[in-house]
Design a protein around this motif. Structure first.
Motif, mmCIF file in Angstrom:
data_model
loop_
_atom_site.group_PDB
_atom_site.id
_atom_site.type_symbol
_atom_site.label_atom_id
_atom_site.label_comp_id
_atom_site.label_asym_id
_atom_site.label_seq_id
_atom_site.Cartn_x
_atom_site.Cartn_y
_atom_site.Cartn_z
ATOM 1 N N ALA A 78 0.871 -1.176 0.000
ATOM 2 C CA ALA A 78 0.000 0.000 0.000
ATOM 3 C C ALA A 78 0.908 1.226 0.000
ATOM 4 N N ILE A 79 0.740 2.067 -1.018
ATOM 5 C CA ILE A 79 1.573 3.244 -1.212
ATOM 6 C C ILE A 79 0.679 4.465 -1.043
ATOM 7 N N VAL A 80 1.150 5.453 -0.270
ATOM 8 C CA VAL A 80 0.330 6.624 0.043
ATOM 9 C C VAL A 80 1.114 7.902 -0.258
ATOM 10 N N GLU A 81 0.493 8.804 -0.991
ATOM 11 C CA GLU A 81 1.112 10.098 -1.292
ATOM 12 C C GLU A 81 1.118 10.937 -0.014
ATOM 13 N N LEU A 82 2.303 11.190 0.520
ATOM 14 C CA LEU A 82 2.432 11.997 1.740
ATOM 15 C C LEU A 82 3.235 13.270 1.504
ATOM 16 N N ARG A 83 3.530 13.572 0.231
ATOM 17 C CA ARG A 83 4.182 14.841 -0.089
ATOM 18 C C ARG A 83 3.095 15.911 -0.175
ATOM 19 N N PRO A 84 3.403 17.140 0.249
ATOM 20 C CA PRO A 84 2.393 18.206 0.203
ATOM 21 C C PRO A 84 1.878 18.408 -1.221
ATOM 22 N N GLY A 85 0.596 18.711 -1.324
ATOM 23 C CA GLY A 85 -0.002 18.972 -2.624
ATOM 24 C C GLY A 85 -1.417 18.442 -2.707
ATOM 25 N N ALA A 86 -2.026 18.627 -3.863
ATOM 26 C CA ALA A 86 -3.422 18.247 -4.071
ATOM 27 C C ALA A 86 -3.646 16.741 -3.959
ATOM 28 N N ALA A 87 -2.653 15.926 -4.254
ATOM 29 C CA ALA A 87 -2.814 14.471 -4.225
ATOM 30 C C ALA A 87 -2.548 13.877 -2.839
ATOM 31 N N PHE A 88 -2.238 14.708 -1.838
ATOM 32 C CA PHE A 88 -1.935 14.230 -0.490
ATOM 33 C C PHE A 88 -3.008 13.246 -0.030
ATOM 34 N N GLY A 89 -2.579 12.061 0.408
ATOM 35 C CA GLY A 89 -3.507 11.045 0.894
ATOM 36 C C GLY A 89 -3.953 10.049 -0.165
ATOM 37 N N GLN A 90 -3.571 10.247 -1.423
ATOM 38 C CA GLN A 90 -3.935 9.303 -2.480
ATOM 39 C C GLN A 90 -3.274 7.959 -2.203
ATOM 40 N N VAL A 91 -4.018 6.865 -2.440
ATOM 41 C CA VAL A 91 -3.543 5.511 -2.160
ATOM 42 C C VAL A 91 -3.502 4.697 -3.447
ATOM 43 N N ALA A 92 -2.468 3.893 -3.595
ATOM 44 C CA ALA A 92 -2.393 2.889 -4.662
ATOM 45 C C ALA A 92 -1.925 1.593 -4.021
ATOM 46 N N THR A 93 -2.531 0.474 -4.412
ATOM 47 C CA THR A 93 -2.137 -0.815 -3.847
ATOM 48 C C THR A 93 -1.695 -1.754 -4.961
ATOM 49 N N PHE A 94 -0.821 -2.679 -4.598
ATOM 50 C CA PHE A 94 -0.228 -3.602 -5.552
ATOM 51 C C PHE A 94 0.007 -4.936 -4.868
ATOM 52 N N GLU A 95 -0.113 -6.020 -5.612
ATOM 53 C CA GLU A 95 0.343 -7.310 -5.135
ATOM 54 C C GLU A 95 1.627 -7.608 -5.890
ATOM 55 N N LEU A 96 2.685 -7.886 -5.146
ATOM 56 C CA LEU A 96 4.000 -8.097 -5.738
ATOM 57 C C LEU A 96 4.488 -9.513 -5.490
ATOM 58 N N GLY A 97 4.960 -10.140 -6.562
ATOM 59 C CA GLY A 97 5.613 -11.442 -6.473
ATOM 60 C C GLY A 97 7.068 -11.295 -6.863
ATOM 61 N N THR A 98 7.713 -12.387 -7.102
ATOM 62 C CA THR A 98 9.143 -12.363 -7.376
ATOM 63 C C THR A 98 9.500 -11.695 -8.698
ATOM 64 N N ALA A 99 8.554 -11.559 -9.609
ATOM 65 C CA ALA A 99 8.819 -10.914 -10.901
ATOM 66 C C ALA A 99 8.423 -9.441 -10.894
ATOM 67 N N ASP A 100 8.153 -8.883 -9.717
ATOM 68 C CA ASP A 100 7.681 -7.497 -9.608
ATOM 69 C C ASP A 100 8.589 -6.664 -8.716
ATOM 70 N N ALA A 101 8.567 -5.368 -8.963
ATOM 71 C CA ALA A 101 9.274 -4.406 -8.116
ATOM 72 C C ALA A 101 8.491 -3.102 -8.139
ATOM 73 N N LEU A 102 8.742 -2.271 -7.147
ATOM 74 C CA LEU A 102 8.188 -0.912 -7.109
ATOM 75 C C LEU A 102 9.326 0.055 -6.875
ATOM 76 N N TYR A 103 9.250 1.190 -7.547
ATOM 77 C CA TYR A 103 10.144 2.312 -7.277
ATOM 78 C C TYR A 103 9.297 3.353 -6.569
ATOM 79 N N VAL A 104 9.683 3.709 -5.339
ATOM 80 C CA VAL A 104 8.915 4.633 -4.508
ATOM 81 C C VAL A 104 9.808 5.828 -4.166
ATOM 82 N N PRO A 105 9.470 7.026 -4.675
ATOM 83 C CA PRO A 105 10.314 8.188 -4.386
ATOM 84 C C PRO A 105 10.194 8.658 -2.935
ATOM 85 N N ARG A 106 11.224 9.359 -2.487
ATOM 86 C CA ARG A 106 11.245 9.900 -1.123
ATOM 87 C C ARG A 106 9.975 10.708 -0.862
#
Length: 173
Positions: A78-106
């Motif tokens: 579960a990834i949540v936008e916590l940087r200030p701005g209009a999208a603050f609080g937006q959520v995206a969810t993913f199911e990840l297996g061994t063939a998957d990765a996520l890049y999540v910025p600071r």
């Protein structure tokens, strides 16, 4: 490696090539040049192992970029936008297996729940660890994250994180 945009700015879902072999599989999980193209200069590789499904960590936004990928098992992220701005609080969810990765910025909150026993979770970061972080309540109704239907285990520290409304007030104070 194929990167796909997600609803949260800067977060990428990455398909990794998983090559079966007679003994199991092989994947190129880390390639410096490919990650540099995403803007990430890796300085630390961390590995976490979890014996049981239902273990939850997060929601934390640290002062570094993260590249996340399980090498065994599966996770619900579960990834949540916590940087200030209009999208603050937006959520995206993913199911990840061994063939998957996520890049999540600071500054973007990330959390996961193990879905399978014996899950090994790798994350590469572009800054060395520090205790600095922003965190939010895993079960905040405003986020409405549909966590997996498992008995969930999480730390007291994560259970004590502020709500999204409290965090919003802290960040704008």
């Amino acid at each position: 490696m194929r990167a796909h945009r997600t609803p949260i700015a800067g977060v990428l879902r990455i398909e990794l090539d998983l090559t079966p072999n007679p003994d199991g599989w092989f994947k190129e999980n880390f390639h410096r040049e490919k990650l540099a193209e995403l803007g990430m200069n890796v300085v630390q590789h961390n590995v976490a192992y979890f014996e049981e499904p239902g273990i939850v960590r997060g929601i934390h936004a640290e002062p570094w970029d993260k590249y996340l990928s399980p090498t065994s098992g599966r996770v619900f992220a579960a990834i949540v936008e916590l940087r200030p701005g209009a999208a603050f609080g937006q959520v995206a969810t993913f199911e990840l297996g061994t063939a998957d990765a996520l890049y999540v910025p600071r500054g973007v909150g990330n959390s996961f729940c193990t879905l399978a026993p014996h899950t090994t979770y790798n994350f590469l970061v572009n800054e060395h660890w520090s205790p600095e972080r922003v965190a939010v309540d895993l079960f905040d109704p405003e986020l409405a994250i549909a966590w997996p239907d498992l008995p969930l285990r999480y730390t007291e520290r994560d259970a004590a994180n502020p709500s999204l409304a409290e965090l919003r007030a802290l960040l704008t104070a």
